[in-house]
Design an enzyme around this catalytic site. Structure first.
Site, PDB file in Angstrom:
ATOM      1  N   ARG A  78      -8.073 -20.024  -2.889  1.00 41.23           N
ATOM      2  CA  ARG A  78      -6.978 -19.932  -1.925  1.00 41.23           C
ATOM      3  C   ARG A  78      -5.921 -21.012  -2.151  1.00 41.23           C
ATOM      4  O   ARG A  78      -6.234 -22.205  -2.153  1.00 41.23           O
ATOM      5  CB  ARG A  78      -7.552 -20.040  -0.512  1.00 41.23           C
ATOM      6  CG  ARG A  78      -6.567 -19.648   0.566  1.00 41.23           C
ATOM      7  CD  ARG A  78      -7.220 -19.688   1.944  1.00 41.23           C
ATOM      8  NE  ARG A  78      -6.315 -19.196   2.973  1.00 41.23           N
ATOM      9  CZ  ARG A  78      -5.310 -19.906   3.467  1.00 41.23           C
ATOM     10  NH1 ARG A  78      -5.094 -21.140   3.035  1.00 41.23           N
ATOM     11  NH2 ARG A  78      -4.527 -19.388   4.396  1.00 41.23           N
ATOM     12  N   LEU A  92      10.883   0.864   7.347  1.00 43.18           N
ATOM     13  CA  LEU A  92      10.277   1.366   6.118  1.00 43.18           C
ATOM     14  C   LEU A  92      10.951   2.700   5.784  1.00 43.18           C
ATOM     15  O   LEU A  92      11.050   3.571   6.659  1.00 43.18           O
ATOM     16  CB  LEU A  92       8.776   1.596   6.293  1.00 43.18           C
ATOM     17  CG  LEU A  92       8.174   2.106   4.974  1.00 43.18           C
ATOM     18  CD1 LEU A  92       7.948   0.954   4.015  1.00 43.18           C
ATOM     19  CD2 LEU A  92       6.913   2.884   5.188  1.00 43.18           C
ATOM     20  N   TYR A 131       0.832  -1.197   0.000  1.00 42.42           N
ATOM     21  CA  TYR A 131       0.000   0.000   0.000  1.00 42.42           C
ATOM     22  C   TYR A 131       0.868   1.248   0.000  1.00 42.42           C
ATOM     23  O   TYR A 131       2.088   1.177   0.194  1.00 42.42           O
ATOM     24  CB  TYR A 131      -0.962  -0.007   1.195  1.00 42.42           C
ATOM     25  CG  TYR A 131      -0.317   0.272   2.532  1.00 42.42           C
ATOM     26  CD1 TYR A 131       0.507  -0.665   3.146  1.00 42.42           C
ATOM     27  CD2 TYR A 131      -0.504   1.488   3.184  1.00 42.42           C
ATOM     28  CE1 TYR A 131       1.108  -0.402   4.363  1.00 42.42           C
ATOM     29  CE2 TYR A 131       0.094   1.761   4.406  1.00 42.42           C
ATOM     30  CZ  TYR A 131       0.897   0.810   4.985  1.00 42.42           C
ATOM     31  OH  TYR A 131       1.503   1.080   6.189  1.00 42.42           O
ATOM     32  N   HIS A 149      -1.375 -21.198  -1.572  1.00 40.87           N
ATOM     33  CA  HIS A 149      -0.222 -20.383  -1.189  1.00 40.87           C
ATOM     34  C   HIS A 149       0.615 -19.922  -2.377  1.00 40.87           C
ATOM     35  O   HIS A 149       1.144 -18.825  -2.376  1.00 40.87           O
ATOM     36  CB  HIS A 149       0.667 -21.143  -0.202  1.00 40.87           C
ATOM     37  CG  HIS A 149       0.110 -21.155   1.189  1.00 40.87           C
ATOM     38  ND1 HIS A 149      -1.101 -21.728   1.501  1.00 40.87           N
ATOM     39  CD2 HIS A 149       0.588 -20.646   2.344  1.00 40.87           C
ATOM     40  CE1 HIS A 149      -1.342 -21.568   2.790  1.00 40.87           C
ATOM     41  NE2 HIS A 149      -0.332 -20.917   3.334  1.00 40.87           N
ATOM     42  N   LYS A 187       6.402  -1.991   1.912  1.00 45.56           N
ATOM     43  CA  LYS A 187       5.222  -1.401   2.556  1.00 45.56           C
ATOM     44  C   LYS A 187       4.067  -2.399   2.457  1.00 45.56           C
ATOM     45  O   LYS A 187       3.112  -2.239   1.685  1.00 45.56           O
ATOM     46  CB  LYS A 187       4.888  -0.038   1.926  1.00 45.56           C
ATOM     47  CG  LYS A 187       4.069   0.842   2.856  1.00 45.56           C
ATOM     48  CD  LYS A 187       4.203   2.298   2.497  1.00 45.56           C
ATOM     49  CE  LYS A 187       3.180   3.182   3.189  1.00 45.56           C
ATOM     50  NZ  LYS A 187       3.178   3.174   4.649  1.00 45.56           N
ATOM     51  N   GLU A 225      12.138   1.918  14.417  1.00 47.75           N
ATOM     52  CA  GLU A 225      11.244   3.011  14.001  1.00 47.75           C
ATOM     53  C   GLU A 225       9.978   2.932  14.851  1.00 47.75           C
ATOM     54  O   GLU A 225       9.888   2.123  15.773  1.00 47.75           O
ATOM     55  CB  GLU A 225      10.915   2.884  12.509  1.00 47.75           C
ATOM     56  CG  GLU A 225      10.216   1.589  12.144  1.00 47.75           C
ATOM     57  CD  GLU A 225       9.938   1.420  10.655  1.00 47.75           C
ATOM     58  OE1 GLU A 225       9.749   2.426   9.966  1.00 47.75           O
ATOM     59  OE2 GLU A 225       9.891   0.261  10.204  1.00 47.75           O
ATOM     60  N   ARG A 228       8.112   4.435  -4.545  1.00 43.50           N
ATOM     61  CA  ARG A 228       8.103   3.446  -3.448  1.00 43.50           C
ATOM     62  C   ARG A 228       7.101   2.336  -3.737  1.00 43.50           C
ATOM     63  O   ARG A 228       7.358   1.166  -3.443  1.00 43.50           O
ATOM     64  CB  ARG A 228       7.812   4.138  -2.109  1.00 43.50           C
ATOM     65  CG  ARG A 228       7.916   3.181  -0.926  1.00 43.50           C
ATOM     66  CD  ARG A 228       7.859   3.880   0.418  1.00 43.50           C
ATOM     67  NE  ARG A 228       6.578   4.520   0.657  1.00 43.50           N
ATOM     68  CZ  ARG A 228       6.295   5.241   1.736  1.00 43.50           C
ATOM     69  NH1 ARG A 228       7.224   5.426   2.682  1.00 43.50           N
ATOM     70  NH2 ARG A 228       5.110   5.789   1.886  1.00 43.50           N
TER      71      ARG A 228
HETATM   72  C1  LIG Z   1       6.401   1.377   9.640  1.00 45.93           C
HETATM   73  C2  LIG Z   1       6.386   2.758   9.083  1.00 45.93           C
HETATM   74  N1  LIG Z   1       7.493   3.513   9.194  1.00 45.93           N
HETATM   75  C3  LIG Z   1       7.534   4.776   8.740  1.00 45.93           C
HETATM   76  C4  LIG Z   1       6.418   5.353   8.134  1.00 45.93           C
HETATM   77  C5  LIG Z   1       6.490   6.780   7.656  1.00 45.93           C
HETATM   78  O1  LIG Z   1       6.515   6.813   6.255  1.00 45.93           O
HETATM   79  P1  LIG Z   1       6.039   8.101   5.437  1.00 45.93           P
HETATM   80  O2  LIG Z   1       6.911   9.224   5.848  1.00 45.93           O
HETATM   81  O3  LIG Z   1       6.220   7.714   4.008  1.00 45.93           O
HETATM   82  O4  LIG Z   1       4.601   8.326   5.808  1.00 45.93           O
HETATM   83  C6  LIG Z   1       5.256   4.591   7.971  1.00 45.93           C
HETATM   84  C7  LIG Z   1       4.092   5.171   7.314  1.00 45.93           C
HETATM   85  O5  LIG Z   1       3.071   4.562   7.186  1.00 45.93           O
HETATM   86  C8  LIG Z   1       5.242   3.259   8.459  1.00 45.93           C
HETATM   87  O6  LIG Z   1       4.141   2.506   8.343  1.00 45.93           O
END
Ligand SMILES: Cc1ncc(COP(=O)(O)O)c(C=O)c1O
Length: 286
Positions: free
Chosen positions: A100, A205, A33, A102, A147, A180, A52
């Site tokens: 379904r 991320l 996403y 895998h 993501k 994070e 991204r």
């Molecule tokens: C795990 C994670 N880290 C960092 C971020 C921040 O990313 P962005 O600056 O692109 O919103 C997000 C945003 O959803 C996230 O889910």
């Protein structure tokens, strides 16, 4: 007025947007996403978000659901059809629909859905005071750079701080390294006054806000290091803030019950916030 969503290749009132039961996103979390902000009906950092998205899809071998130029037009149309000047765009791509199993089905088409989230972008009310946060073990997998829509560890960890009326949970590995937040990247100003954040690798991320901020910091010759820090470093930090698409930069004034600095947003955080806001103003005006 009802929100308008994009589903099954058409724009429909969101209340009528339906997804197939055997969508692999629903059954396996087999998808990725994006979340991007729009202000004054302008999407911010569109190219970075589409880059991204392409990267996340590539990493899990899902083709782009539309050519980039077509996606870009659809995003504009989504904003146009919704009666809001600002908010978030949520875009999701799953591997598709099939019985379904895998393994990846041989002929399957990715499913693209998009809608608008009616949230306030970067309100100054919380930022002027700062927010509280906690730390908790990072329960996630080894490809946090993708993501992925599989967010169960993120939501369980976020719930821990929500139940304490706090704004975010920062995640740490068994050795104490902070990666994070559950939906944010995190920065500290360490005891030597150096701005630090975790390097961009498979443990985090790569946030778009983080990328933009680091470009600004480089351009302004502000000292920083992409070097991981521990929970102890965070507890001793002079300043802490997190970044995300919806919050921009958010000062953290209390972590695990300890006051950060003098308990108000720090000078470096405030300065970087102004620089980041200038970037946003530029995007909106472009
Ligand atoms: C795990 C994670 N880290 C960092 C971020 C921040 O990313 P962005 O600056 O692109 O919103 C997000 C945003 O959803 C996230 O889910």
């Amino acid at each position: 007025m009802s929100r308008i969503a994009y589903v099954n290749n058409q724009f429909v009132p969101q209340s009528q947007a339906l997804i197939a039961m055997e969508d692999r996103g629903y059954q396996f979390a087999d998808g990725v996403y994006e979340v991007a902000a729009f202000i004054d009906r302008r999407m911010l950092d569109e190219a970075r978000h589409l880059d991204r998205l392409e990267r996340s899809l590539h990493e899990i071998a899902i083709p782009m659901p539309k050519p980039r130029a077509a996606l870009s037009l659809l995003l504009r149309e989504l904003i146009r059809r919704n009666a809001r000047d600002s908010g978030l765009i949520y875009l999701q791509v799953t591997r598709g629909v099939s019985a379904r199993n895998h393994t990846f089905p041989a002929s399957i088409k990715p499913v693209l859905t998009m809608n608008v989230l009616p949230v306030a972008i970067a309100s100054d009310a919380a930022r002027n005071v700062g927010v509280k946060a906690i730390t908790a073990p990072d329960l996630r997998w080894k490809r946090c750079d993708i993501k992925s829509i599989a967010l169960l560890p993120n939501i369980l960890s976020r719930q821990l701080s929500a139940e304490k009326n706090m704004r975010e949970t920062f995640l740490y590995l068994p050795d104490g390294t902070i990666t994070e937040g559950t939906a944010t990247n995190v920065f500290i100003v360490d005891t030597s006054g150096v701005l630090r954040t975790h390097p961009k690798n498979e443990a985090i991320l790569g946030g778009i806000t983080r990328d933009v901020l680091l470009e600004i910091v480089r351009a302004k010759n502000i000292a920083f290091e992409e070097r991981a820090f521990t929970r102890d470093d965070m507890h001793a930090a002079q300043e802490i803030f997190f970044t995300s698409t919806s919050a921009f930069l958010m000062p953290v004034i209390e972590i695990d019950g300890k006051i950060v600095g003098n308990g108000t947003p720090g000078a470096i955080t405030k300065k970087l916030t102004e620089l980041y806001k200038a970037h946003v103003a530029h995007e909106v005006a472009a």
